[in-house]
Enzyme design. Structure first.
Site, PDB file in Angstrom:
ATOM      1  NE  ARG A  35     -66.164 -69.380  32.346  1.00  0.00           N
ATOM      2  CZ  ARG A  35     -65.447 -68.333  31.976  1.00  0.00           C
ATOM      3  NH1 ARG A  35     -64.210 -68.178  32.359  1.00  0.00           N
ATOM      4  NH2 ARG A  35     -65.961 -67.405  31.171  1.00  0.00           N
ATOM      5  CG  ASP A  38     -69.680 -68.739  24.578  1.00  0.00           C
ATOM      6  OD1 ASP A  38     -70.154 -67.638  24.913  1.00  0.00           O
ATOM      7  OD2 ASP A  38     -68.999 -69.445  25.345  1.00  0.00           O
ATOM      8  CG  ASN A  74     -70.749 -63.403  24.892  1.00  0.00           C
ATOM      9  OD1 ASN A  74     -69.822 -64.208  24.955  1.00  0.00           O
ATOM     10  ND2 ASN A  74     -70.805 -62.343  25.676  1.00  0.00           N
TER      11      ASN A  74
HETATM   12  C1  LIG Z   1     -63.722 -66.146  25.381  1.00  0.00           C
HETATM   13  S1  LIG Z   1     -65.127 -67.119  25.466  1.00  0.00           S
HETATM   14  C2  LIG Z   1     -65.893 -66.417  26.881  1.00  0.00           C
HETATM   15  C3  LIG Z   1     -67.364 -66.616  26.868  1.00  0.00           C
HETATM   16  O1  LIG Z   1     -67.723 -67.857  27.484  1.00  0.00           O
HETATM   17  C4  LIG Z   1     -68.633 -67.586  28.523  1.00  0.00           C
HETATM   18  O2  LIG Z   1     -69.610 -68.572  28.664  1.00  0.00           O
HETATM   19  P1  LIG Z   1     -69.395 -69.732  29.800  1.00  0.00           P
HETATM   20  O3  LIG Z   1     -68.813 -69.058  30.996  1.00  0.00           O
HETATM   21  O4  LIG Z   1     -70.796 -70.279  30.021  1.00  0.00           O
HETATM   22  O5  LIG Z   1     -68.473 -70.741  29.167  1.00  0.00           O
HETATM   23  C5  LIG Z   1     -69.269 -66.273  28.143  1.00  0.00           C
HETATM   24  O6  LIG Z   1     -70.222 -66.428  27.114  1.00  0.00           O
HETATM   25  C6  LIG Z   1     -68.037 -65.545  27.664  1.00  0.00           C
HETATM   26  O7  LIG Z   1     -68.265 -64.399  26.909  1.00  0.00           O
END
Ligand SMILES: CSC[C@H]1O[C@H](OP(=O)(O)O)[C@H](O)[C@@H]1O
Length: 366
Positions: A53, A248, A258
């Site tokens: 992710r 994101d 985000n």
């Molecule tokens: C450097 S992108 C990180 C960003 O992604 C996370 O979301 P997820 O864990 O659901 O993919 C989160 O928004 C972070 O800030």
């Protein structure tokens, strides 16, 4: 990054040059488990279920998914048509992070220009690897620019501890190396700046408590895990000098998608006169959308992610039900912080204000 003395990345290609290996981040911090991805379905599952992710990492994983599609394409008869279809499935795995479509489309374009099945596989593999290396370098560079901001706060405080708040995990686990929000932190820490990080736990999946805390701990960075709702209190009492988060998808007009809760942090920061920075490689800018609140798709995930919480009990990773069995739940995975609440963007080309003019000033080619 170095973890327990070993160079570690969240994704890599096996020596067989076919199998994509990823850290299954659902198991961290209590288990370090590596998953092998050998099919497009496995790649989609890994993205959707959040083995991997974070926008840059999702983009690289999708890029390697195109390589796998190319490997399967020849057996499917019409290789190019099969690959295009698989790319549509890959891009649909998660809606909010712009890097997924960006990474898949970039590899697909190169693959479609290749003449043979073997060339399509090689081109896809090489382009996915190139994206990974570019993203690692972009995170290194934005780390340098962001560390300059931290260093200047340190000077203003005559070397007293700089307290930084971050939300979710925008670390190397979300990227390839360094991270986005964490890259300035690692760089400043490596420079010897006295700093401390408030780590929002980040419900419901606790990417902060599980992943950011694990990363910072492994690097020796002082940090404290806090509830998502503590940030405003700490800001009111002068215990936060700056907020740095990832994103994101950020529009080229400065609106920032985000992890859910980021918007509330930005409101508290503005109310307390605390700078609120968003760190990203340029691959995470959306150059077409102008109104992030209206246009950025917000992923809604399985409400069980809210109803259950995961942890370690008696040496086993387990999960427990929190609300009454009968209570409905909703799991909004992201929110959008409007540009007016963003102090600046930290990018591989430097720091700019959250305006279309300043963003395009750094990236005039878009
Ligand atoms: C450097 S992108 C990180 C960003 O992604 C996370 O979301 P997820 O864990 O659901 O993919 C989160 O928004 C972070 O800030």
């Amino acid at each position: 990054m170095i973890v327990d003395g070993k160079q570690t990345r969240p994704i890599w290609l096996d020596a067989d040059q076919k199998t994509v290996k990823v850290i299954d981040q659902r198991q961290l911090p209590h288990r370090f488990v590596v998953a092998d991805l050998t099919s497009v379905d496995a790649v989609i599952h890994a993205i959707r279920e959040m083995f991997v992710r974070g926008a840059p990492l999702i983009g690289v994983t999708g890029a390697y998914g195109v390589m796998i599609a190319a490997m399967k394409g020849d057996a499917a008869g019409d290789g190019p048509a099969f690959i295009r279809q698989e790319c549509l499935r890959l891009k649909a795995a998660r809606p909010t992070a712009v890097n997924l479509a960006w990474g898949v489309d970039r590899v697909l374009e190169k693959v479609m220009a290749a003449g043979t099945a073997a060339d399509r596989i090689d081109v896809a593999r090489n382009e996915a690897a190139a994206i990974a290396e570019e993203e690692a370098e972009n995170c290194r560079r934005l780390g340098v620019h962001g560390a300059d901001l931290i260093t200047s706060v340190s000077r203003e405080k005559n070397g007293a501890t700089v307290n930084i708040l971050t939300h979710c995990n925008a670390g190397w686990l979300a990227c390839i190396e360094y991270g986005t929000a964490t890259a300035p932190i690692y760089e400043a820490f490596n420079r010897g700046v006295d700093l401390h990080v408030w780590v929002d736990e980040t419900r419901p999946l606790n990417q902060g408590a599980r992943l950011t805390a694990w990363e910072l701990g492994k690097h020796g960075v002082p940090h404290t895990v806090i509830t998502d709702n503590a940030g405003g209190h700490l800001m009111q009492h002068g215990r936060v000098d700056m907020v740095i988060v990832g994103t994101d998808r950020s529009t080229h007009t400065g609106d920032v998608a985000n992890k859910i809760g980021t918007y509330l942090k930005a409101l508290a920061a503005r109310d307390n006169g605390i700078p609120f920075y968003v760190a990203l490689p340029s691959s995470t800018f959306d150059w077409t959308m102008t109104d992030g609140v209206k246009e950025i798709p917000i992923e809604e995930r399985n409400p069980d992610e809210v109803r259950y919480i995961q942890g370690l009990a008696d040496g086993r990773i387990t999960r427990v039900l929190v609300p009454p069995e009968s209570s409905p739940a909703a799991d909004f995975a992201f929110d959008v912080t409007p540009a007016r609440l963003v102090t600046g963007f930290v990018t591989e080309r430097g720091v700019c204000g959250a305006s279309e003019a300043e963003i395009h000033g750094l990236f005039p080619e878009f």
